[in-house]
Write a protein that holds these residues in place. Structure first.
Motif, PDB file in Angstrom:
ATOM      1  N   ALA A  18    -139.051 -44.832  -0.813  1.00 18.28           N
ATOM      2  CA  ALA A  18    -137.999 -44.889   0.213  1.00 18.28           C
ATOM      3  C   ALA A  18    -138.060 -43.664   1.118  1.00 18.28           C
ATOM      4  O   ALA A  18    -137.924 -43.768   2.345  1.00 18.28           O
ATOM      5  CB  ALA A  18    -136.622 -45.002  -0.449  1.00 18.28           C
ATOM      6  N   ILE A  19    -138.267 -42.489   0.505  1.00 18.13           N
ATOM      7  CA  ILE A  19    -138.337 -41.255   1.288  1.00 18.13           C
ATOM      8  C   ILE A  19    -139.501 -41.302   2.262  1.00 18.13           C
ATOM      9  O   ILE A  19    -139.359 -41.003   3.458  1.00 18.13           O
ATOM     10  CB  ILE A  19    -138.465 -40.036   0.353  1.00 18.13           C
ATOM     11  CG1 ILE A  19    -137.151 -39.816  -0.409  1.00 18.13           C
ATOM     12  CG2 ILE A  19    -138.830 -38.780   1.138  1.00 18.13           C
ATOM     13  CD1 ILE A  19    -137.242 -38.732  -1.463  1.00 18.13           C
ATOM     14  N   THR A  81    -131.770 -28.336   4.370  1.00 17.97           N
ATOM     15  CA  THR A  81    -132.235 -29.418   3.506  1.00 17.97           C
ATOM     16  C   THR A  81    -133.035 -30.428   4.319  1.00 17.97           C
ATOM     17  O   THR A  81    -132.908 -30.514   5.545  1.00 17.97           O
ATOM     18  CB  THR A  81    -131.060 -30.132   2.833  1.00 17.97           C
ATOM     19  OG1 THR A  81    -130.308 -30.847   3.834  1.00 17.97           O
ATOM     20  CG2 THR A  81    -130.146 -29.157   2.109  1.00 17.97           C
ATOM     21  N   THR A  82    -133.832 -31.214   3.615  1.00 14.97           N
ATOM     22  CA  THR A  82    -134.654 -32.218   4.282  1.00 14.97           C
ATOM     23  C   THR A  82    -133.793 -33.218   5.039  1.00 14.97           C
ATOM     24  O   THR A  82    -134.118 -33.605   6.166  1.00 14.97           O
ATOM     25  CB  THR A  82    -135.520 -32.957   3.246  1.00 14.97           C
ATOM     26  OG1 THR A  82    -136.254 -31.997   2.480  1.00 14.97           O
ATOM     27  CG2 THR A  82    -136.490 -33.902   3.924  1.00 14.97           C
ATOM     28  N   ASN A 129    -145.403 -32.312   4.496  1.00 12.26           N
ATOM     29  CA  ASN A 129    -144.928 -31.470   3.406  1.00 12.26           C
ATOM     30  C   ASN A 129    -144.258 -32.314   2.326  1.00 12.26           C
ATOM     31  O   ASN A 129    -144.487 -32.114   1.125  1.00 12.26           O
ATOM     32  CB  ASN A 129    -143.950 -30.422   3.950  1.00 12.26           C
ATOM     33  CG  ASN A 129    -143.418 -29.509   2.854  1.00 12.26           C
ATOM     34  OD1 ASN A 129    -144.146 -28.684   2.310  1.00 12.26           O
ATOM     35  ND2 ASN A 129    -142.146 -29.654   2.521  1.00 12.26           N
ATOM     36  N   SER A 130    -143.444 -33.274   2.742  1.00 13.55           N
ATOM     37  CA  SER A 130    -142.761 -34.143   1.794  1.00 13.55           C
ATOM     38  C   SER A 130    -143.755 -35.010   1.019  1.00 13.55           C
ATOM     39  O   SER A 130    -143.579 -35.261  -0.176  1.00 13.55           O
ATOM     40  CB  SER A 130    -141.751 -35.035   2.521  1.00 13.55           C
ATOM     41  OG  SER A 130    -140.778 -34.256   3.191  1.00 13.55           O
ATOM     42  N   THR A 135    -145.409 -37.023  -4.014  1.00 14.21           N
ATOM     43  CA  THR A 135    -146.517 -37.867  -4.465  1.00 14.21           C
ATOM     44  C   THR A 135    -147.297 -37.170  -5.571  1.00 14.21           C
ATOM     45  O   THR A 135    -147.647 -35.989  -5.438  1.00 14.21           O
ATOM     46  CB  THR A 135    -147.466 -38.181  -3.293  1.00 14.21           C
ATOM     47  OG1 THR A 135    -146.708 -38.709  -2.211  1.00 14.21           O
ATOM     48  CG2 THR A 135    -148.519 -39.191  -3.712  1.00 14.21           C
ATOM     49  N   PRO A 136    -147.589 -37.849  -6.684  1.00 13.43           N
ATOM     50  CA  PRO A 136    -148.394 -37.239  -7.752  1.00 13.43           C
ATOM     51  C   PRO A 136    -149.796 -36.915  -7.256  1.00 13.43           C
ATOM     52  O   PRO A 136    -150.304 -37.563  -6.344  1.00 13.43           O
ATOM     53  CB  PRO A 136    -148.419 -38.322  -8.842  1.00 13.43           C
ATOM     54  CG  PRO A 136    -148.067 -39.596  -8.143  1.00 13.43           C
ATOM     55  CD  PRO A 136    -147.165 -39.219  -7.019  1.00 13.43           C
TER      56      PRO A 136
END
Length: 480
Positions: A18-19, A81-82, A129-130, A135-136
């Protein structure tokens, strides 16, 4: 004094899909917006009584503001914050879009574009960056490939979609199209986004921001003024911009918390890789500005036809990028990067020799061949450059690469449109009947051919540098 870190030791679980969907959609629409006016330039030039050099500032100004903001994003990510950053960016973007819908003059439209850019300049670094955070490690290659695809596809699709709309609606409709998508992004960001960065509240250096603004703006403006302003004033502005960037670089080396960590350029592979990205992005971004100008003003085609002419190469590039990434994972970039530059250079040189009798289909095929070369060299150069850096320096590397790509886009647009305009004016000054339609067309093609010739020479320099990059890569591999 060390900045206070405000975060919990326990790593939270994120709804990564979702992000990333929200961030990818927001970044795509921001990049799409960069070039949405490209095929509308001829209409805007007629309606607002402006030249091509002036009109291209609607794109160059947007990209320039974005490029100036990218280095500041690292500070913003560690300060807010993001969710706060994303929602603020999208709301400012929405305000600028609404202003553009109601703009009727060049000045009003340019101000609206700058407001849009103020909102969207931080979106690409936030997205990348996110992606690294949520993500693994075993899936980061795929998600970063998707990010690169968004970065490439967004600005490439702008002229195509806008060309379709301009067949039936005014240029105001281009911005109306963005409004519902922006509202979806704002709602999605409010519901799904969480803070995924370490908030340290770093101290911002305002002098660095001032120097980078003066430096980048001065260089871009001076290049865009080639052929329209006096040589003395253009050179003076360029020198001022260059001096400001030199002082900016020296200040970054003296700060404990620099706005942009330029020490990464001490790594030769990173430095050369970044330069390759700049050279290719200058042309990759600009071709979608000057080719619609040539087709509409030179061949008197509609915006729809010019959009359709550049659509196949754009789709080809989108399809090839992930495929090239898989090949890169298997064989590396020592062969594929020089080969990509060679292909792009050869067919860019071919493009520089087209004439009014050249069919549009031939131009499209040449552009397709160029796009094959771009697909082989752009993302692979970026991956090679970033792989040279250690884990703790990769965030700085991402910021530098993103800044370089944005500035290269603005610089390339200003440079190639400026060259095209300058040689077009020179041609018209040296003939008797400058008002004749045939001479006007020949002037446009003369300007285009000289502009693309310069592009071929720059890509040729990139080919030489790519060979040096391959040599250094092999030396590094032998040491390891």
């Amino acid at each position: 004094m060390e900045a206070k870190q405000i975060y919990t030791e326990e790593k939270p679980e994120y709804n990564a899909k979702a992000i990333m969907f929200v961030l990818l959609l927001g970044s795509f629409i921001a990049l799409f917006n960069e070039t949405i006016l490209n095929v509308a330039f001829p209409k805007l030039m007629t309606e607002m009584h402006i030249t091509a050099t002036t009109a291209q500032w609607l794109t160059t100004g947007y990209v320039l503001v974005v490029g100036i903001l990218v280095p500041v994003t690292a500070f913003l990510i560690h300060t807010f914050t993001t969710k706060q950053l994303f929602l603020s960016a999208m709301i400012i973007f929405l305000i600028g879009t609404l202003c553009a819908v109601f703009s009727n003059t060049f000045t009003a439209l340019l101000i609206s574009r700058i407001i849009q850019a103020l909102g969207t300049g931080m979106l690409i670094p936030i997205m990348m960056n996110s992606a690294l955070v949520v993500t693994p490690p075993e899936k980061r290659g795929s998600i970063m490939g998707l990010c690169v695809c968004i970065i490439t596809l967004g600005p490439a699709l702008g002229p195509t979609v806008s060309g379709l709309l301009l067949q039936h609606f005014s240029w105001h409709s281009l911005f109306m199209l963005l409004i519902p998508i922006l509202l979806i992004c704002i709602i999605g960001g409010y519901i799904y986004l969480e803070n995924i960065s370490v908030i340290t509240k770093p101290k911002i250096d305002y002098l660095s921001i001032l120097l980078s603004t003066i430096g980048f703006a001065g260089i871009i403006y001076s290049v865009s003024s080639v052929g329209t302003s006096s040589l003395l004033s253009t050179a003076a502005i360029f020198v001022i911009g260059l001096i400001a960037l030199i002082f900016f670089g020296k200040r970054q080396l003296s700060l404990k918390q620099p706005i942009l960590e330029i020490r990464s350029f001490k790594h030769p592979v990173f430095a050369i890789g970044t330069l390759l990205i700049i050279l290719m992005q200058m042309f990759n971004f600009s071709i979608n500005v000057i080719l619609p100008l040539l087709l509409q003003n030179g061949l008197n085609t509609s915006s729809f036809t010019s959009a359709m002419a550049i659509l196949p190469p754009i789709l080809l590039g989108c399809v090839l990028t992930p495929f090239v990434g898989k090949i890169y994972d298997k064989i590396g970039g020592n062969i594929i990067i020089p080969l990509g530059f060679a292909v792009a250079c050869i067919f860019t040189f071919v493009l520089s020799h087209i004439s009014p009798s050249t069919p549009i289909s031939t131009i499209t095929l040449i552009y397709c061949a160029i796009m094959i070369g771009i697909s082989m060299s752009m993302s692979t150069s970026q991956t090679t450059a970033l792989s040279e850096l250690s884990g703790k320096n990769q965030a700085d590397g991402v910021a530098i690469v993103n800044t370089a790509m944005q500035i290269a886009g603005a610089l390339g647009s200003a440079l190639f449109v400026g060259i095209m305009t300058a040689y077009q004016n020179i041609y018209l000054k040296n003939i008797n009947d400058a008002s004749a339609s045939t001479n006007q067309v020949n002037a446009i093609y003369t300007g285009f051919n000289h502009s693309i010739t310069i592009a071929a020479l720059l890509i040729g320099i990139g080919f030489i540098l790519s060979l040096i990059l391959s040599k250094k890569n092999r030396a590094r591999s032998n040491k390891n």
